[in-house]
Scaffold this active site. Structure first.
Site, short mmCIF file in Angstrom:
data_model
loop_
_atom_site.label_atom_id
_atom_site.label_comp_id
_atom_site.label_asym_id
_atom_site.label_seq_id
_atom_site.Cartn_x
_atom_site.Cartn_y
_atom_site.Cartn_z
CE LYS A 95 0.86 -24.63 12.84
NZ LYS A 95 1.58 -24.52 14.12
CB SER A 142 3.63 -12.73 12.79
OG SER A 142 3.87 -13.49 11.63
N GLY A 157 0.83 -13.63 7.96
CA GLY A 157 -0.48 -13.28 7.39
C GLY A 157 -0.35 -12.85 5.93
CD GLU A 175 -8.97 -11.17 13.98
OE1 GLU A 175 -8.37 -10.10 14.22
OE2 GLU A 175 -10.19 -11.26 13.88
CB CYS A 229 -2.40 -9.35 18.48
SG CYS A 229 -3.99 -10.04 18.90
CD GLU A 243 2.47 -7.60 17.40
OE1 GLU A 243 2.76 -8.25 16.39
OE2 GLU A 243 1.34 -7.61 17.94
#
Lengths: 310, 479
Positions: free
Chosen positions: B183, B236, B240, B257, B291, B388
């Site tokens: 996806k 994110s 995750g 990741e 990231c 972040e």
């Protein structure tokens, strides 16, 4: 454990092993531990043998203290040379060899084994330390790589310890299983907080005594005895634990390993699931020589780049 | 001195042939989904590019069934050599259609054409080329005895490097014999749909790769599908963690990741001009939608003033604007939602007392834009030093000793990447040893290669992608 005819034997107090010391549980609690009847296949109560001793019943606070000790010890242990860690692990085997009669007696009582079987199990446990000791300065070579990137860069990948690992030790295999889960955690430079087998904890206390006299720095391995289902959730959710080994989640009443894994997701702990299929858990056979799965599960690969040029 | 302005140098859009609407790619064919549709826009102009299908749970189910059938009947039985040949074909087609992919990526994502052309697309092709060669050599990879695939892999990727993240996910999965349902992100689905065409051109057996477009619910349906054996997610940390919770207690494997808050450490003996280029590349590459972006500059106190001055001078020359212009350095922010988040965090930086600075630059009136921004006087507790931002916003902190630099660099729940700048080799290695991060760039930043494992420590996720290590996540070994 042996009773001599002409004297009253001196019985032992079985305590925790935290930060290189042997405290009682801060809770002041202990629980009774009995021998497994000969040929016992499960750790289930109701078939208890002889009384072996009162063992410290570790608490949430004890587990937290152990995490603090493990965190404190980690930079030093992880920063020690691989050669040094290898020698220290080999030293554990040396010390255990010197106490092998005691280990054989304790494993025999704890697991309901024949003397010959207990001898074989203790030999395998000692040899497991030797096996992992040798990996300390080879694992990064076998698992690392120099990566041929498409550009003028030096690029290297190597394994490093994950940090502090909480370990649920196997419930049945009280010594060989215990060594088989602890050695791969610490050989790479992690430190460990170990929940010993709930019903068969006594060999873990003797292992702690061997560790304490083997140049293993205090805090590198911490061993908590007590009720697994009571203490494990606090380790699974602890924010300063980096990884969780659920091997010992098999045969624990009142605890689903999936719940522990779910709690571990809160800070994305690395989780080594128990053996078995679906939501089931089973204890593996620890006698065969292992592969690198356990060692690898508790390391991180770090990749470093640097340009090449004049 | 006279200055010479740049003339516009737009890349032609004519190479891209957009359909007004796209279906789902299931079992080798484009099919209409059973769910609703949504629009994907160019973030640089807000122009609607196409209408895309939002895959329903039933659509996801059909895709997983196709992947399972392809796995059982075809892909798991095929020799590694032949699997590899399909991957080589895909790599070649990506190279042949590189310009088309680059323009499409820039249209849908907003990143400068210079980056999609020179980084995203070539690296994506390189990933397929690299992994193609592994397909028949897995026994030599040192992964353990008898490496074999998991089965069906569900993959969810972000919008910052749409095609490249697709390559990072699909290439190793296919090389190791797994089949895939992927996806793409809801704001950048187009390059994945074009990749589906590439699979057709390569005559990849139907069902080996399936592409389902949609947003969060589609991703969740995929990740939680009972017949998915392994999940691979890039995105994110919040999502995750949700994935890690949702697969807890199952036998589903996962690689994650996730986010980062990388420190870029500049020691006082660093080559300052190179370091400034590295700082700029570290945080303004891809608008900071990276990231592993070097979003925290840690500069040694004795050279802080000089580095800040040179950095600001350099930023005055950055060209912000039309992503399709070949001279553009900084493109559009990917979405309104992301722009709002960056705006909010930058405002928090000001409110908490950090000093905000941006170069003079004129932003286009349409689309989503944020000027390159530098915060100085940032302290560890500021939100802009902790969270972040995922945008072109740099937080500058200072340190006095190497030990302090390492302590500050590691003072984050993340651990994806870090940078070190110094001319002293021993100091670089000392620092690299102590940084709790999966990738350390020394005297460089934001370099990627298919042979080089990528992935984080701590809450930046687990597992590695790329290199020999990246294969581990896609195989089972042992008895």
């Amino acid at each position: 454990m042996s009773v001599s005819a002409d004297r009253v034997d001196v019985r032992k107090t079985y305590k925790l092993y935290v930060g290189g010391k042997f405290p009682r549980s801060e809770s002041g609690r202990s629980y009774e531990v009995y021998a497994a009847p000969r040929g016992a296949r499960s750790a289930a109560a109701g078939t208890r043998g002889a009384f072996l001793g009162n063992v410290a019943k570790g608490s949430r606070k004890d587990a937290r203290d152990a995490v603090v000790a493990a965190r404190k010890a980690q930079p030093g242990w992880g920063g020690a040379t691989a050669y040094n860690r290898g020698q220290v692990l080999y030293r554990v085997a040396e010390v255990m060899e010197g106490r092998r009669a005691q280990f054989v007696n304790e494993v025999q009582a704890a697991e309901g084994l024949t003397a010959a079987r207990a001898e074989a199990v203790v030999s395998a446990a000692i040899d497991r330390w030797v096996w992992y000791a040798g990996w300390s300065d080879k694992y990064t070579q076998v698992d690392g790589s120099l990566n041929p990137v498409a550009g003028p860069y030096f690029n290297i990948s190597a394994a490093e310890p994950t940090g502090v690992v909480a370990v649920l030790a196997p419930q049945r295999s009280s010594l060989l299983g215990l060594v088989s889960v602890v050695a791969p955690v610490v050989v790479s430079g992690n430190t460990a907080v170990v929940l010993a087998s709930q019903d068969r904890p006594i060999p873990s206390v003797s292992l702690a005594e061997s560790l304490a006299t083997s140049d293993v720095p205090g805090g590198v391995v911490n061993i908590i005895t007590g009720h697994t289902a009571e203490v494990a959730p606090w380790l699974a959710s602890h924010r300063d634990v980096n990884a969780l080994d659920l091997t010992g989640a098999a045969d624990v009443e009142g605890m689903a390993w999936g719940d522990l894994e779910r709690a571990a997701a809160e800070n994305l702990k690395r989780v080594l699931r128990p053996a078995g299929g679906g939501s089931g858990a089973q204890e593996p056979d620890f006698l065969p020589t292992p592969d690198l799965t356990r060692l690898r599960a508790f390391t991180e690969t770090k990749t470093v780049w640097h340009p090449k040029g004049t | 001195m006279p200055t010479f302005d740049y003339a516009p140098a737009p890349e032609s859009r004519s190479v891209v042939d957009l359909s007004p609407s796209y279906g789902l790619f299931i079992n080798g064919e484009f099919t209409e989904g059973t769910g609703s549709t949504f629009k994907t826009v160019s973030p640089a102009t807000e122009e609607v590019l196409a209408e895309v299908t939002e895959a329903s749970a039933a659509d996801v189910d059909a895709a997983v069934a196709a992947a399972r059938a392809a796995y059982t009947r075809v892909w798991s039985r095929m020799s590694g050599t032949d699997r590899g040949k399909y991957l080589y074909r895909i790599a070649r087609i990506l190279q042949e259609r590189a310009r088309e992919f680059a323009v499409l990526e820039t249209l849908d994502n907003g990143k400068p054409i210079r980056e999609s052309r020179d980084v995203d697309v070539p690296l994506a092709a390189a990933h397929f080329f690299y992994h193609a060669g592994w397909a028949d050599k897995l026994d030599f990879a040192g992964l353990g005895t008898d490496p074999r695939p998991h089965g069906v892999v569900g993959q969810v990727i972000p919008w910052n490097f749409p095609l490249l993240m697709l390559a990072w996910k699909i290439a190793p999965a296919l090389a190791t014999g797994n089949t895939v349902v992927l996806k793409p992100a809801e704001t950048t689905p187009l390059s994945a749909l074009l990749f589906a065409e590439v699979c057709q051109q390569a005559d990849l057996p139907p069902g080996v790769v399936n592409i389902v477009t949609g947003a969060g619910p589609t991703g969740q349906a995929l990740v939680e599908h009972g017949d998915v054996d392994k999940v691979a997610f890039t995105g994110s940390t919040g999502v995750g963690k949700a994935i890690a919770r949702s697969i807890a207690g199952t036998r589903k494997k996962a690689t994650l990741e996730l986010g980062g808050k990388a420190a870029n450490i500049v020691y006082d003996d660093a080559p300052v001009d190179q370091a400034v280029e590295g700082i700029v590349n570290g945080i303004f590459f891809n608008q900071g939608h990276v990231c592993c972006a070097g979003s925290r500059l840690l500069v040694q106190e004795s050279i802080a003033e000089e580095v800040e001055a040179r950095l600001k001078r350099r930023l005055e020359t950055l060209r912000v604007g039309d992503p399709l212009d070949k001279n553009t350095d900084v493109g559009a922010i990917n979405s309104r939602e992301q722009l709002d988040r960056i705006t909010e965090l930058a405002a928090a930086g000001e409110a908490e007392g950090a000093e905000r600075w941006s170069p003079r630059c004129e932003l286009p009136s349409k689309g989503f834009w944020f000027a390159p921004t530098v915060f100085t006087g940032v302290s560890q507790t500021h939100r802009i030093a902790q969270e972040e931002i995922f945008g072109p916003v740099l937080s500058v902190l200072t340190f006095r000793t190497p030990a302090e630099a390492v302590a500050k660099a590691n003072n984050t729940p993340y651990g994806l990447s870090a940078g070190v700048w110094s001319e002293k080799g021993s100091l670089i290695l000392w620092t690299a040893d102590r940084l709790r991060a999966g990738v350390v760039w020394a005297n460089t930043f934001n370099k990627f290669d298919p042979t080089s494992p990528f992935g984080g420590y701590k809450e930046s996720g687990y597992g590695r992608e790329g290199g020999r290590h990246g294969l581990e996540a896609y195989v089972r070994t042992g008895a």
